[in-house]
Design an enzyme around this catalytic site. Sequence first.
Site, mmCIF file in Angstrom:
data_model
loop_
_atom_site.group_PDB
_atom_site.id
_atom_site.type_symbol
_atom_site.label_atom_id
_atom_site.label_comp_id
_atom_site.label_asym_id
_atom_site.label_seq_id
_atom_site.Cartn_x
_atom_site.Cartn_y
_atom_site.Cartn_z
ATOM 1 N N ASN A 1 -1.746 2.854 5.424
ATOM 2 C CA ASN A 1 -0.860 1.753 5.063
ATOM 3 C C ASN A 1 -0.478 1.052 6.358
ATOM 4 O O ASN A 1 0.033 1.693 7.269
ATOM 5 C CB ASN A 1 0.383 2.304 4.350
ATOM 6 C CG ASN A 1 1.467 1.252 4.186
ATOM 7 O OD1 ASN A 1 1.181 0.068 4.098
ATOM 8 N ND2 ASN A 1 2.714 1.678 4.144
ATOM 9 N N GLY A 2 -0.768 -0.236 6.455
ATOM 10 C CA GLY A 2 -0.462 -0.987 7.675
ATOM 11 C C GLY A 2 -1.627 -1.873 8.020
ATOM 12 O O GLY A 2 -2.485 -2.147 7.179
ATOM 13 N N TRP B 1 -2.783 -2.890 -1.711
ATOM 14 C CA TRP B 1 -2.511 -4.317 -1.788
ATOM 15 C C TRP B 1 -3.412 -4.944 -0.733
ATOM 16 O O TRP B 1 -3.206 -4.765 0.458
ATOM 17 C CB TRP B 1 -1.045 -4.610 -1.488
ATOM 18 C CG TRP B 1 -0.654 -6.040 -1.736
ATOM 19 C CD1 TRP B 1 -0.285 -6.586 -2.930
ATOM 20 C CD2 TRP B 1 -0.597 -7.104 -0.775
ATOM 21 N NE1 TRP B 1 0.004 -7.929 -2.766
ATOM 22 C CE2 TRP B 1 -0.185 -8.270 -1.459
ATOM 23 C CE3 TRP B 1 -0.851 -7.188 0.600
ATOM 24 C CZ2 TRP B 1 -0.019 -9.492 -0.829
ATOM 25 C CZ3 TRP B 1 -0.692 -8.410 1.223
ATOM 26 C CH2 TRP B 1 -0.277 -9.544 0.512
ATOM 27 N N ARG C 1 3.983 -0.784 -4.608
ATOM 28 C CA ARG C 1 3.639 -1.193 -3.244
ATOM 29 C C ARG C 1 2.276 -1.886 -3.171
ATOM 30 O O ARG C 1 1.874 -2.381 -2.119
ATOM 31 C CB ARG C 1 3.614 0.022 -2.316
ATOM 32 C CG ARG C 1 4.902 0.804 -2.290
ATOM 33 C CD ARG C 1 4.771 2.021 -1.414
ATOM 34 N NE ARG C 1 4.589 1.638 -0.040
ATOM 35 C CZ ARG C 1 5.567 1.415 0.826
ATOM 36 N NH1 ARG C 1 6.809 1.558 0.443
ATOM 37 N NH2 ARG C 1 5.311 1.043 2.061
ATOM 38 N N GLU D 1 18.003 -18.107 -5.630
ATOM 39 C CA GLU D 1 17.607 -16.804 -6.165
ATOM 40 C C GLU D 1 17.180 -16.919 -7.630
ATOM 41 O O GLU D 1 16.190 -16.315 -8.047
ATOM 42 C CB GLU D 1 18.768 -15.804 -5.996
ATOM 43 C CG GLU D 1 18.513 -14.410 -6.528
ATOM 44 C CD GLU D 1 17.331 -13.694 -5.886
ATOM 45 O OE1 GLU D 1 16.749 -14.209 -4.917
ATOM 46 O OE2 GLU D 1 16.970 -12.611 -6.384
ATOM 47 N N LYS E 1 13.517 -15.823 -8.901
ATOM 48 C CA LYS E 1 13.383 -14.775 -9.925
ATOM 49 C C LYS E 1 12.488 -15.264 -11.051
ATOM 50 O O LYS E 1 11.582 -14.587 -11.491
ATOM 51 C CB LYS E 1 14.781 -14.454 -10.455
ATOM 52 C CG LYS E 1 15.133 -13.075 -10.734
ATOM 53 C CD LYS E 1 15.352 -12.146 -9.579
ATOM 54 C CE LYS E 1 14.280 -12.059 -8.554
ATOM 55 N NZ LYS E 1 14.606 -11.426 -7.334
ATOM 56 N N LYS F 1 5.867 -4.972 -3.572
ATOM 57 C CA LYS F 1 7.168 -4.775 -2.940
ATOM 58 C C LYS F 1 6.902 -4.323 -1.504
ATOM 59 O O LYS F 1 5.785 -3.926 -1.188
ATOM 60 C CB LYS F 1 7.931 -3.687 -3.703
ATOM 61 C CG LYS F 1 9.419 -3.961 -3.742
ATOM 62 C CD LYS F 1 10.093 -3.125 -4.760
ATOM 63 C CE LYS F 1 11.586 -3.289 -4.679
ATOM 64 N NZ LYS F 1 12.055 -4.581 -5.205
ATOM 65 N N HIS G 1 17.551 -37.753 -3.663
ATOM 66 C CA HIS G 1 16.865 -38.255 -2.467
ATOM 67 C C HIS G 1 15.359 -38.032 -2.565
ATOM 68 O O HIS G 1 14.689 -37.899 -1.547
ATOM 69 C CB HIS G 1 17.459 -37.608 -1.214
ATOM 70 C CG HIS G 1 18.902 -37.959 -1.029
ATOM 71 N ND1 HIS G 1 19.311 -39.204 -0.602
ATOM 72 C CD2 HIS G 1 20.036 -37.265 -1.283
ATOM 73 C CE1 HIS G 1 20.637 -39.247 -0.566
ATOM 74 N NE2 HIS G 1 21.100 -38.072 -0.989
ATOM 75 N N GLU H 1 8.612 -16.007 -9.793
ATOM 76 C CA GLU H 1 7.761 -14.901 -9.344
ATOM 77 C C GLU H 1 7.301 -14.008 -10.496
ATOM 78 O O GLU H 1 6.242 -13.406 -10.412
ATOM 79 C CB GLU H 1 8.443 -14.074 -8.247
ATOM 80 C CG GLU H 1 9.636 -13.277 -8.689
ATOM 81 C CD GLU H 1 10.264 -12.457 -7.558
ATOM 82 O OE1 GLU H 1 9.547 -11.992 -6.681
ATOM 83 O OE2 GLU H 1 11.498 -12.282 -7.591
ATOM 84 N N CYS I 1 0.845 -1.183 0.000
ATOM 85 C CA CYS I 1 0.000 0.000 0.000
ATOM 86 C C CYS I 1 0.890 1.246 0.000
ATOM 87 O O CYS I 1 1.872 1.330 0.717
ATOM 88 C CB CYS I 1 -0.953 0.108 1.181
ATOM 89 S SG CYS I 1 -2.154 -1.200 1.211
HETATM 90 C C1 F6R Z 1 11.959 -11.134 -4.597
HETATM 91 C C2 F6R Z 1 11.883 -10.059 -3.616
HETATM 92 C C3 F6R Z 1 11.449 -10.413 -2.250
HETATM 93 C C4 F6R Z 1 12.192 -9.545 -1.204
HETATM 94 C C5 F6R Z 1 11.608 -9.823 0.188
HETATM 95 C C6 F6R Z 1 12.314 -9.017 1.249
HETATM 96 O O1 F6R Z 1 12.386 -10.667 -5.839
HETATM 97 O O2 F6R Z 1 12.136 -8.918 -3.910
HETATM 98 O O3 F6R Z 1 11.625 -11.762 -1.977
HETATM 99 O O4 F6R Z 1 13.544 -9.841 -1.245
HETATM 100 O O5 F6R Z 1 10.247 -9.524 0.207
HETATM 101 O O6 F6R Z 1 12.161 -7.648 1.035
HETATM 102 P P1 F6R Z 1 13.107 -6.598 1.729
HETATM 103 O O7 F6R Z 1 14.478 -6.818 1.196
HETATM 104 O O8 F6R Z 1 12.544 -5.268 1.358
HETATM 105 O O9 F6R Z 1 13.039 -6.875 3.208
#
Ligand code: F6R
Length: 608
Positions: free
Chosen positions: A101-102, A75, A27, A481, A485, A603, A504, A488, A2
């Site tokens: 937001n929260g 969000w 966000r 990672e 990537k 994010k 296994h 997602e 948000c």
């Molecule tokens: C994946 C991604 C997330 C963040 C995770 C932590 O591409 O960006 O997995 O790494 O949500 O976010 P931060 O680093 O902001 O705590």
Amino acid sequence: MCGIVGYIGSEQAAPILLDGLSKLEYRGYDSAGIAVFDKDKIEVAKAKGRLSVLAEKTDDGKTIHGYMGIGHTRWATHGEPSDENAHPHISNSGRFAVVHNGIIENYIALKKKLVERGFEFISETDTEVIAHLFEYYYKGDIMDAMIRVINRVEGSYALGVLCSDYPDQFIAVRKSSPLIVGLGDGENFIASDVTAILKHTRDIYYLEDNEMVVLRKDGVKIYNKDKEEISKEKFTVDWDVSAAEKGGYEHFMMKEIEEQPKALRDTISPRIKDGRIVLDDISLTTEDIKNINKIYIVACGSAYHVGVVGKYVIEKMCRIPVEVQVASEFRYCDPIIKKNDLVIVISQSGETADTLAALKEAKNHGARILSIVNVVGSAIANASDDVIYTWAGPEIAVATTKAYSTQLAVVYLIAAYMAEKLGMLTSGEYANFIAEIEALPDKVAQILTSKEELQFLASKFFNCRSIFFIGRNLDYAVSLEGSLKLKEISYIHSEAYAAGELKHGTISLIEDGTLVVALATGQELFDKTVSNVKEVKARGAVVMGVTTDTHENMEDVADYVVKIPSAHEMLLPSLTVVPLQLFGYYVASLKGCDIDKPRNLAKSVTVE
Ligand code: F6R
């Protein structure tokens, strides 16, 4: 999670709010809304869907008049994405409009009481209780009402509040959710993040928990919960406006992948002086380092994957035991933290709820906290004993790339800094390691010159149903990672496995044509991973090998080979990850996915 923005000045507010929200859409992007004070009443426009729907509905804000307003991009947490659940929420009389937001944790009990007192709810959100609480507590002084509201609600909040009795001011407050105040010339702003207002001002105040701000056109005043005015230090952001713009790229993700050499340079260079690593940012003394018993690394998602690399690197270089945990587990596992244990917390946003809670849990157990954070003044940075900032600049794409890379760089700097203090490196080894770290930006740039190769490989595999990533030790850490990537942003099922572990159980999933991306960059374990490649090949897998230019026999076993430049073994993850980012990007692009805003995600995950 948000985004909120607020404006007061001499310009029409709505277009400015929509523009600000467009920078905060990362966000949350399931609905959006604005509330603007026009003449004597608050006018509201909301729409389910992307911000573009609201922009269309209001002709880019032109149909909403007035010079003061608040906006929100959502969000969903409480209630599905819908017009009703979109913010701003309005009190029954229409006197108050609120963006939030929260999460209000006690909203059910509050809602029950408010309903008993005759308040009517039209949404399923937790936020709506705030609008009604304002109405309930308001006796003619908005600050008094705000104080009563924040004393009553539990949880986290960044709030922007309009009251129709106050045509020339609006108020805001925050607790555990980000909110900054932007100081303009004859205009002032609030926003969840600087990027939303960078076009208008670089001068900002960071608010602490429960600091309330009153914004007028010609000034801003900040108060504590006792209604006493407090003075704040002004902070000037040095980011370029272009840092938050796409700058000709189709997606922020590709722009940010390409920004990695610069982000790495900006993060590494200031910390290497006269051939030595200088971490002025931290207060850990040599004595403290010698006394460290154990290190915990705590983070979420990709930042956790950086921690997995960190475990291998720190244990190898410093011989200090390291435990890596995802923050959402750590916060509830009653961790055994002893005197002289160090907790390293990693977060791009500095506001991830689980990471922040894990940090607080570690603190309660007496741990010393060293955090690696990208956003200056964020909650995690503020709550840490020491902070090392990654200088990646704003990261807008939901899938992290340059923040991950700069976090890795900081982990290397910490590892080498501590190893040197512990006498674990000869002066030659130390100098060589530093030279190798300094060479990373150019090597990443070199990999980026052969993007087409990854585009070609993506064109071969973008129809896959399932993709496996395998590797050993550091290559396993990067597999995690690479797999995240890809999945997602492309929605292709993918798993990362320690190469030796596949047999296994998971190897039963390999069938004719399954793509296995095999990372084999390190010298010591190269042959072992090659054996695992043979095992999956024998079961029908198609293998894409990723290795360094010093390994020649990957071609003998893999169907396709991606080469990266060679480097110090410990530093290879910084290079290996780049082709994997590109592969994920191109696969998602060929599938026509919304790369910067993948479904269901946002994010800055500020909810548990
Ligand atoms: C994946 C991604 C997330 C963040 C995770 C932590 O591409 O960006 O997995 O790494 O949500 O976010 P931060 O680093 O902001 O705590």
